[in-house]
Design an enzyme around this catalytic site. Structure first.
Site, PDB file in Angstrom:
ATOM      1  N   ALA A 148     -42.530 -15.112 -57.240  1.00 34.21           N
ATOM      2  CA  ALA A 148     -43.341 -15.405 -58.443  1.00 34.21           C
ATOM      3  C   ALA A 148     -45.090 -16.294 -57.863  1.00 34.21           C
ATOM      4  CB  ALA A 148     -42.634 -16.650 -58.477  1.00 34.21           C
ATOM      5  N   VAL A 149     -45.112 -16.679 -56.198  1.00 31.20           N
ATOM      6  CA  VAL A 149     -46.362 -16.723 -55.334  1.00 31.20           C
ATOM      7  C   VAL A 149     -47.667 -15.795 -55.832  1.00 31.20           C
ATOM      8  CG1 VAL A 149     -47.344 -17.208 -53.883  1.00 31.20           C
ATOM      9  CG2 VAL A 149     -44.793 -17.917 -54.687  1.00 31.20           C
TER      10      VAL A 149
ATOM     11  N   PRO B 203     -42.337  -4.640 -52.143  1.00 28.99           N
ATOM     12  CA  PRO B 203     -40.966  -2.777 -51.967  1.00 28.99           C
ATOM     13  C   PRO B 203     -40.982  -3.300 -53.387  1.00 28.99           C
ATOM     14  CG  PRO B 203     -40.220  -4.213 -50.762  1.00 28.99           C
ATOM     15  CD  PRO B 203     -41.773  -5.188 -51.251  1.00 28.99           C
TER      16      PRO B 203
ATOM     17  N   PRO C 122     -57.929 -25.086 -87.660  1.00 30.74           N
ATOM     18  CA  PRO C 122     -57.752 -25.069 -89.134  1.00 30.74           C
ATOM     19  C   PRO C 122     -57.844 -26.980 -89.166  1.00 30.74           C
ATOM     20  CG  PRO C 122     -55.338 -25.411 -87.983  1.00 30.74           C
ATOM     21  CD  PRO C 122     -56.489 -24.447 -87.049  1.00 30.74           C
TER      22      PRO C 122
ATOM     23  N   ASP D  44     -69.291 -27.183 -90.934  1.00 29.62           N
ATOM     24  CA  ASP D  44     -68.347 -26.733 -92.040  1.00 29.62           C
ATOM     25  C   ASP D  44     -67.950 -28.580 -92.733  1.00 29.62           C
ATOM     26  OD1 ASP D  44     -69.771 -24.764 -93.048  1.00 29.62           O
ATOM     27  OD2 ASP D  44     -67.447 -23.610 -92.437  1.00 29.62           O
TER      28      ASP D  44
ATOM     29  N   LYS E 183     -74.042 -31.094 -97.057  1.00 28.08           N
ATOM     30  CA  LYS E 183     -74.543 -31.926 -97.300  1.00 28.08           C
ATOM     31  C   LYS E 183     -76.036 -30.949 -97.639  1.00 28.08           C
ATOM     32  CE  LYS E 183     -72.218 -36.159 -96.474  1.00 28.08           C
ATOM     33  NZ  LYS E 183     -72.471 -36.226 -95.160  1.00 28.08           N
TER      34      LYS E 183
ATOM     35  N   GLY F 260     -64.456 -24.408 -89.946  1.00 27.56           N
ATOM     36  CA  GLY F 260     -63.560 -23.924 -90.184  1.00 27.56           C
ATOM     37  C   GLY F 260     -62.707 -23.123 -90.044  1.00 27.56           C
ATOM     38  N   GLY F 261     -61.070 -22.585 -88.877  1.00 23.87           N
ATOM     39  CA  GLY F 261     -60.687 -21.429 -88.190  1.00 23.87           C
ATOM     40  C   GLY F 261     -60.895 -20.869 -87.992  1.00 23.87           C
ATOM     41  N   ASP F 262     -61.285 -19.334 -88.419  1.00 25.48           N
ATOM     42  CA  ASP F 262     -62.233 -19.164 -87.989  1.00 25.48           C
ATOM     43  C   ASP F 262     -63.583 -18.037 -88.650  1.00 25.48           C
ATOM     44  OD1 ASP F 262     -61.821 -16.284 -85.751  1.00 25.48           O
ATOM     45  OD2 ASP F 262     -62.102 -15.111 -87.785  1.00 25.48           O
TER      46      ASP F 262
ATOM     47  N   MET G 264     -58.009 -20.302-100.541  1.00 25.85           N
ATOM     48  CA  MET G 264     -58.834 -20.594-101.550  1.00 25.85           C
ATOM     49  C   MET G 264     -58.688 -20.182-103.126  1.00 25.85           C
ATOM     50  SD  MET G 264     -62.860 -19.684-100.431  1.00 25.85           S
ATOM     51  CE  MET G 264     -62.280 -17.813 -99.577  1.00 25.85           C
TER      52      MET G 264
END
Ligand code: SAH
Length: 423
Positions: A24-25, A45, A176, A199, A221, A252-254, A336
């Site tokens: 783990a380390v 090993p 989102p 946006d 705008k 917005g979003g991707d 949409m």
């Protein structure tokens, strides 16, 4: 060993670093070494699956055996990540003999180098040593990180006066709606921006935190019709960048999911402005998820199709084969789609998608105003009108709507056919 530690930034690119141990380390230490460009020799090993994946991909060299002193020949640094104190001591001895700094996960007192708690923000690395107490180091690091997240713009912006450095544009997905759903990179670039062009769908809270000197352009705008407005946005991006500004186009979003990101990229490229694109969490996946609907589920759906409903199915301008979509079994996600929902569902029904196919509509997903309506393909268009749902909303069709039985991450208030509720 006494004396204060002497901080250094080791430049390990192309230099050999030996890691002893495969548990783990080591799993936690190896990625930063690879990120620094070190040539990692891993002596152990056995490896954890994550380390094994690095070895299999050729990102490091694995010696599948126990440590031998001459493993350190030619190394600049060694990290000991084994529990066995005798084995660790033998690495330390071999390192001392060769004058190689030795980090010991098992025994800080026996180490000749300590690894700090680290936080990275683009070009800035903050490393904290806690005077022998790793938890103190982490607490200080977390506090510094929190400060940097707020002030980083000022700290990490290049120390070159505006106008003398070349401008650039980043197309950044804002996610989102929930301001926490922007990516780490997107957030960092936002804090570095001179100009932000946002946006309508961009989470307002993200803009709330911009520095006072940032020019904010609200793209929604901009007058004129949609296509003139897009030209105008492209012009603003290019003009500001050519004036030496760092422009973040926040979407917005991707940026590439029905976001016209491609057009903006082409406009910048045509003007010779460098562009980077930072993907975002798209509502087409996140909105269903926020309503407890996985877009795929084992044994239920092996596909999901994302389609725009902004053009009516019978319109000559439609690029969507709704008849073919009606023949699919999997998940259909319509963006949409509220305005044309009656025509869309009628077309799917006419081409054979069963009327009892589960349906859901998620309005303003991941925000405090989220509403979820659950229905069927046959009833959803009428139910949306009755419930008074408004854009922005995502329509989900398919058996996945019921896959988790309404037991979403936060449950679905008012779940069940035809009802709506706040989430
Ligand atoms: N690029 C965006 C989509 C832009 S098109 C993305 O990847 O998410 C705009 C449409 O996205 C809206 O009409 C709506 O269908 C959907 N949408 C965007 N944000 C939404 C949200 N928070 N909740 C529901 N639908 C959303």
């Amino acid at each position: 060993m006494s004396g204060n530690p002497y901080p250094l930034g080791l430049r390990l690119a192309g230099r050999r670093v030996v890691v002893v141990g495969g548990g783990a380390v080591a799993t936690r230490r190896v990625p930063a070494l690879l990120d620094a460009g070190a040539h990692v020799l891993l002596v152990a090993p056995e490896l954890t699956p994550a380390l094994r994946a690095h070895a299999d991909a050729g990102r490091l060299h694995w010696a599948p055996r126990r440590f031998a002193p001459d493993d350190l020949d030619g190394a600049w640094l060694v990290q000991v990540a084994v529990d066995d104190p005798l084995a660790a001591a033998s690495v330390s001895a071999a390192a001392a003999e060769r004058r190689i700094f030795c980090v010991r996960a098992d025994d800080r007192a026996a180490a000749t180098a300590w690894t700090p708690a680290v936080t990275r923000h683009g070009p800035v690395t903050v490393a904290v040593l806690g005077g022998g107490d790793p938890r103190r180091a982490m607490a200080v690091r977390d506090a510094v990180r929190a400060l940097l997240e707020v002030r980083e713009g000022a700290l990490s912006a290049p120390a070159v006066p505006e106008g003398t450095r070349p401008g650039r544009v980043a197309l950044v997905g804002a996610g989102p709606g929930d301001p926490e759903l922007i990516t780490v990179r997107g957030w960092r670039l936002l804090t570095e921006a001179d100009v932000v062009v946002a946006d309508r769908l961009v989470p307002g809270l993200l803009l709330d935190e911009l520095r006072a000197d940032v020019e904010l352009v609200d793209a929604s705008k901009i007058p004129y019709g949609p296509s003139r407005a897009q030209e105008e946005i492209n012009r603003i991006l290019v003009d500001r960048a050519l004036a030496g500004k760092f422009v973040v186009r926040l979407k917005g979003g991707d940026p590439y999911v029905f976001g016209r990101g491609g057009e903006e990229l082409l406009a910048c490229a045509a003007a010779g402005v460098p562009v980077t694109v930072v993907p975002g969490v798209t509502s087409s996946i996140a909105a269903p998820a926020a309503a407890g609907i996985p877009v795929t589920h084992r044994g239920v759906a092996h596909e999901f199709t994302v389609v725009s409903g902004h053009v009516a199915p019978d319109s000559p301008a439609s690029l969507v084969r709704w008849d073919a979509l009606a023949g699919l079994r999997g998940t259909l996600v319509v963006l949409m789609g509220l305005k044309n929902l009656a025509a869309i569902t009628a077309t799917l029904l006419a081409h054979g998608r069963p009327a009892e196919t589960p349906a859901a509509v998620v309005q303003e997903a991941t925000t405090g105003a989220q509403r979820v309506l659950r229905s069927t393909l046959g009833a959803v268009a009428a139910d949306v009108l009755t419930a008074g749902l408004r854009p922005p909303a995502v329509v989900v069709l398919g058996d996945v709507v019921d896959a988790l039985g309404g037991a979403g991450p936060e449950g679905i208030p008012g779940g069940g056919s035809g009802s709506t509720g706040q989430s």
